[in-house]
Design an enzyme around this catalytic site. Structure first.
Site, short mmCIF file in Angstrom:
data_model
loop_
_atom_site.label_atom_id
_atom_site.label_comp_id
_atom_site.label_asym_id
_atom_site.label_seq_id
_atom_site.Cartn_x
_atom_site.Cartn_y
_atom_site.Cartn_z
N ARG A 1 41.70 -0.84 12.98
CA ARG A 1 43.02 -0.55 13.56
C ARG A 1 43.51 -1.86 14.18
O ARG A 1 42.88 -2.36 15.12
CB ARG A 1 42.91 0.55 14.61
N HIS B 1 49.85 3.92 8.25
CA HIS B 1 48.76 4.73 8.79
C HIS B 1 48.32 5.72 7.69
O HIS B 1 48.54 6.93 7.79
CB HIS B 1 49.24 5.47 10.04
N GLN C 1 46.21 9.05 8.35
CA GLN C 1 47.01 10.12 8.96
C GLN C 1 47.67 10.97 7.88
O GLN C 1 47.68 12.20 7.95
CB GLN C 1 48.07 9.50 9.88
N ASP D 1 57.26 11.26 15.59
CA ASP D 1 56.20 10.46 16.21
C ASP D 1 56.81 9.81 17.45
O ASP D 1 58.04 9.82 17.63
CB ASP D 1 55.70 9.41 15.19
N CYS E 1 51.76 13.32 14.49
CA CYS E 1 50.42 12.73 14.34
C CYS E 1 49.65 12.72 15.66
O CYS E 1 48.43 12.62 15.64
CB CYS E 1 50.54 11.32 13.78
N ARG F 1 42.21 15.52 10.18
CA ARG F 1 41.82 14.10 10.11
C ARG F 1 40.34 14.01 9.74
O ARG F 1 39.93 13.19 8.93
CB ARG F 1 42.06 13.39 11.46
N1 CP Z 1 47.10 10.07 15.18
C1 CP Z 1 46.25 9.10 15.56
O1 CP Z 1 45.95 8.15 14.81
O2 CP Z 1 45.73 9.26 16.81
P1 CP Z 1 44.88 8.20 17.63
O3 CP Z 1 45.79 7.07 18.00
O4 CP Z 1 44.42 8.98 18.84
O5 CP Z 1 43.74 7.73 16.79
N1 NVA Z 2 53.28 5.13 15.71
C1 NVA Z 2 52.19 5.32 16.63
C2 NVA Z 2 51.13 6.15 16.01
C3 NVA Z 2 49.92 6.41 16.85
C4 NVA Z 2 48.89 7.23 16.16
C5 NVA Z 2 51.66 3.96 17.06
O1 NVA Z 2 51.57 3.06 16.21
O2 NVA Z 2 51.37 3.78 18.23
#
Ligand code: CP
Ligand code: NVA
Length: 302
Positions: free
Chosen positions: A103, A130, A133, A221, A261, A289
């Site tokens: 990430r 992502h 997701q 989101d 998400c 997930r």
């Molecule tokens: N939806 C998602 O990726 O959640 P987290 O940021 O908690 O991993």
């Molecule tokens: N769009 C959000 C998603 C988190 C799961 C972010 O990037 O923070």
């Protein structure tokens, strides 16, 4: 299967259906208490530059439930945080583990990792996409609607990383997508171009009601993604008309499925009434997930 999953478009329609079928099967087996050790002796490194609840837990639990093991690595605590190159890090990690899940802030970090890794690299969220997701989201939609093809998927708010993967997921699986966002918050141009190349039906509008009209899925989101904190104040103003609330739901199909998400900000991008209401599938979505990523790991590692 491709060696790496950095973009949702790295997966073909056949890959996706195979992953969703395996995920449903794993979900049923888990409910019956059946276990497997199909990934025995396999190790997943999980590299995080940003916070996570669902992604970290679901990947770690997933590897354990498949008989393998996952290692949590915070970029802050690694030498990468002190300037060690991504290429050296990738080469070294490839000697220890069987796959890397990362990430990151910049999508190029993933591209660089994959370039120097001899093992699969999985995008666990970048500023661009992502994909993991969206596997869970497709699984949830299929559970509720029995199909994907022909559905109308409507997105509200920021045309962000999750939105970009949703556009590709819709293009590949035959769903029409309508994105309602303010000017300046449109999804990435390269993603829209890719979706169109894949035959996708993508509409970008500034009118939330137009997007919600006859929609089968409503998705939103957060308005301030990780990395966007400096613009938070302006974003909250610009995105306000794009809230998913009960008034917006009136324009959608009566059995519309509401997805998010998570994490959510009740009262900002979505009201408590909607996210906790009868059309919401967000907690099934979060659970999925786990199942979808287990299926992905099996496909990449076994
Ligand atoms: N939806 C998602 O990726 O959640 P987290 O940021 O908690 O991993
Ligand atoms: N769009 C959000 C998603 C988190 C799961 C972010 O990037 O923070």
């Amino acid at each position: 299967m491709p060696p790496h999953v950095l973009s949702f478009a790295d997966l073909s329609y056949a890959d996706i259906i195979d992953i969703l079928d395996t995920a449903s099967d794993l979900k049923e087996k888990r409910a019956r208490g059946e276990t497997t050790d199909i990934l025995k002796n396999k190790i997943l490194a999980m590299l995080f530059e940003k916070s996570s609840t669902r992604t970290r837990i679901s990947f770690e639990v997933g590897m354990s439930e498949l008989g393998g093991h996952a290692i949590f690595l915070s970029a802050r605590d690694m030498q990468i945080g002190r300037g060690e190159s991504i290429s050296d890090t990738a080469k070294v990690m490839s000697r220890y583990v069987n796959a890397i899940m990362a990430r990151v802030y910049k999508h190029e970090t993933l591209t660089e990792l994959s370039k120097y890794s001899t093992i699969p690299v999985i995008n666990a969220l970048s500023e661009l996409e992502h994909p993991c997701q969206l596997l869970a989201d497709l699984m949830t939609i299929r559970e509720r609607k029995g199909t994907l093809k022909g559905l109308k998927f409507a997105w509200f708010g920021d045309g962000n990383n999750v939105c970009n993967s949703a556009i590709l997921a819709c293009a590949i699986t035959g769903m029409k997508i309508s994105v309602a966002c303010p000017g300046g918050y449109e999804p990435d141009n390269s993603i829209i171009a890719k979706a169109k190349e894949l035959g996708g039906d993508v509409e970008i509008t500034h009118e939330p009601v137009k997007a919600a009209e006859n929609a089968d899925i409503l998705y939103t989101d957060v308005w301030v993604s990780m990395g966007d904190e400096e613009e938070a104040e302006q974003r909250l103003i610009d995105l306000k008309p794009y809230q998913v609330n009960s008034k917006l739901l009136e324009h959608a199909e009566h059995d519309v499925v509401v997805l998010h998400c998570l994490p959510a900000h009740r009262g900002e991008e979505i009201t408590a009434e909607v996210i906790d209401g009868p059309n919401s599938a967000v907690f099934d979505e979060a659970e999925n997930r786990l199942h979808a990523q287990k299926a992905l790991l099996i496909k990449l590692l076994s």
